[in-house]
Design a protein around this motif. Sequence first.
Motif, PDB file in Angstrom:
ATOM      1  N   VAL A  17      62.529 -54.169 -37.901  1.00 46.60           N
ATOM      2  CA  VAL A  17      62.863 -55.509 -37.434  1.00 46.60           C
ATOM      3  C   VAL A  17      63.981 -55.402 -36.399  1.00 46.60           C
ATOM      4  O   VAL A  17      64.993 -54.754 -36.660  1.00 46.60           O
ATOM      5  N   PRO A  18      63.821 -56.000 -35.219  1.00 50.09           N
ATOM      6  CA  PRO A  18      64.914 -55.992 -34.242  1.00 50.09           C
ATOM      7  C   PRO A  18      66.192 -56.539 -34.864  1.00 50.09           C
ATOM      8  O   PRO A  18      66.148 -57.509 -35.625  1.00 50.09           O
ATOM      9  N   ARG A  19      67.327 -55.937 -34.545  1.00 54.48           N
ATOM     10  CA  ARG A  19      68.533 -56.255 -35.294  1.00 54.48           C
ATOM     11  C   ARG A  19      69.090 -57.641 -34.986  1.00 54.48           C
ATOM     12  O   ARG A  19      70.010 -58.087 -35.674  1.00 54.48           O
ATOM     13  N   HIS A  20      68.574 -58.337 -33.990  1.00 48.87           N
ATOM     14  CA  HIS A  20      68.997 -59.707 -33.741  1.00 48.87           C
ATOM     15  C   HIS A  20      68.043 -60.727 -34.349  1.00 48.87           C
ATOM     16  O   HIS A  20      68.258 -61.925 -34.237  1.00 48.87           O
ATOM     17  N   GLU A  21      66.982 -60.260 -35.011  1.00 49.61           N
ATOM     18  CA  GLU A  21      65.988 -61.170 -35.590  1.00 49.61           C
ATOM     19  C   GLU A  21      66.400 -61.576 -36.999  1.00 49.61           C
ATOM     20  O   GLU A  21      66.806 -60.751 -37.815  1.00 49.61           O
ATOM     21  N   ILE A  22      66.267 -62.871 -37.296  1.00 48.65           N
ATOM     22  CA  ILE A  22      66.641 -63.402 -38.603  1.00 48.65           C
ATOM     23  C   ILE A  22      65.459 -63.312 -39.556  1.00 48.65           C
ATOM     24  O   ILE A  22      64.344 -63.713 -39.224  1.00 48.65           O
ATOM     25  N   VAL A  23      65.703 -62.771 -40.754  1.00 52.33           N
ATOM     26  CA  VAL A  23      64.658 -62.528 -41.746  1.00 52.33           C
ATOM     27  C   VAL A  23      64.976 -63.316 -43.018  1.00 52.33           C
ATOM     28  O   VAL A  23      66.131 -63.419 -43.422  1.00 52.33           O
ATOM     29  N   GLN A  42      70.206 -52.601 -41.994  1.00 50.49           N
ATOM     30  CA  GLN A  42      70.496 -52.521 -43.418  1.00 50.49           C
ATOM     31  C   GLN A  42      71.761 -51.723 -43.715  1.00 50.49           C
ATOM     32  O   GLN A  42      72.419 -51.968 -44.724  1.00 50.49           O
ATOM     33  N   ASP A  43      72.085 -50.768 -42.859  1.00 46.51           N
ATOM     34  CA  ASP A  43      73.257 -49.944 -43.113  1.00 46.51           C
ATOM     35  C   ASP A  43      74.497 -50.466 -42.393  1.00 46.51           C
ATOM     36  O   ASP A  43      75.531 -49.796 -42.350  1.00 46.51           O
ATOM     37  N   GLY A  69      73.138 -58.679 -33.889  1.00 44.63           N
ATOM     38  CA  GLY A  69      73.020 -57.988 -32.619  1.00 44.63           C
ATOM     39  C   GLY A  69      74.129 -56.995 -32.390  1.00 44.63           C
ATOM     40  O   GLY A  69      73.945 -55.987 -31.679  1.00 44.63           O
ATOM     41  N   MET A  70      75.308 -57.245 -32.965  1.00 42.18           N
ATOM     42  CA  MET A  70      76.422 -56.309 -32.841  1.00 42.18           C
ATOM     43  C   MET A  70      76.259 -55.090 -33.735  1.00 42.18           C
ATOM     44  O   MET A  70      76.966 -54.093 -33.565  1.00 42.18           O
TER      45      MET A  70
END
Length: 365
Positions: A17-23, A42-43, A69-70
């Motif tokens: 999952v792209p790290r700026h995407e909300i799940v 996750q880490d 995103g950061m």
Amino acid sequence: MQSPANGHTDTTALSHVPRHEIVSHTISMQGHRVFYLSCGPQDGVPVVLVHGWPELSWSWRHVLSHLGGMGFRAIAPDMRGYGRSQVYDDPAAYALRHQVADLTGLADALGLKRAVWVGHDWGAPAVWSVASHHPDRCHGVANLCVPYRTLEFGMEHMLPLVDRTLYPEDSAPYGQWAYQRFYVEQFDRATSVMEADVLCTVRALFRHGKPEALGKPSPHADIFRNGGWFGGADKAPDLPLDTRVLTETDLAIYTDALSRNGFRGPNAYYLNDADNAAYSATALNGGRLDMPVLFLAGRYDITCESVDSRLAEPMRESCRNLTERIVHSGHWMAQERPERVHLELTRWLLTKMPHLVPDDAAPTP
């Protein structure tokens, strides 16, 4: 995407999952259901975002994407009584001690030993209480609009801090906090008015801050004189959507959630002053906070007015490492001025906890 009932997230599925995407996730902890949103790897260092009245995890949509995103692991739950988390009939179920147990329980279920905690409105006393009762779980805490050692002790505790030049004791004994007393005395009336037309209620509540309101009393002070919310009407006024705060999509999300669950749970947060005060009195270290603390005051938040009044004084006396900043917004700060909130959070993290900031931090626009 849902987490398994035992609380362990499927990290394989999330790794792409792209790290700026909300799940979205749902988790069950000893029969208590929590819905939460997450964003970021996750880490990543966890940042837990706690909403207030009458909001949702969705209130943090801008901040979630920014922190994810950061490279942080940003997590925002629906608090009990809200959205897709557990709803309870007993007003006592909404006391602070239960809110804190939910938050630390969620952290345990997700394997988070420590986190940065961020709160707004009723989420602020929940976060302050995590910090004061479980300081070992906190890298640092940041709160919007509601200072430390105020709401968690109840309305009576805040009355000595009321600006009596704006709220004379003879005509406004409860000051801007009269609406909290109204919940206690006329709970069914307050709740039924809000539920009469939820779409209109949401549109009426979520309004941007107005500079021209500075120095004027909060309308909440007149709630008894008016006979209730919205000037004593039986339903909220039909106002246009304030697009400085919400989009049509946001409006639909709030309206759907509050129509499904109603306002009884959210409003019951105001019915536990005695229990909350007793719980807050058991804070470690006399309630003194030694970790980095950020407080963002809303310049045009005339109810939680923390710039010109004495409301923030107890916080200043109880926080050893306090940073205070002013955001030119109303009460719904993270939705009205998300870019400014992002800037202040980022500056605080870089200044006070640089070791937590990912080396490849690249905030999304």
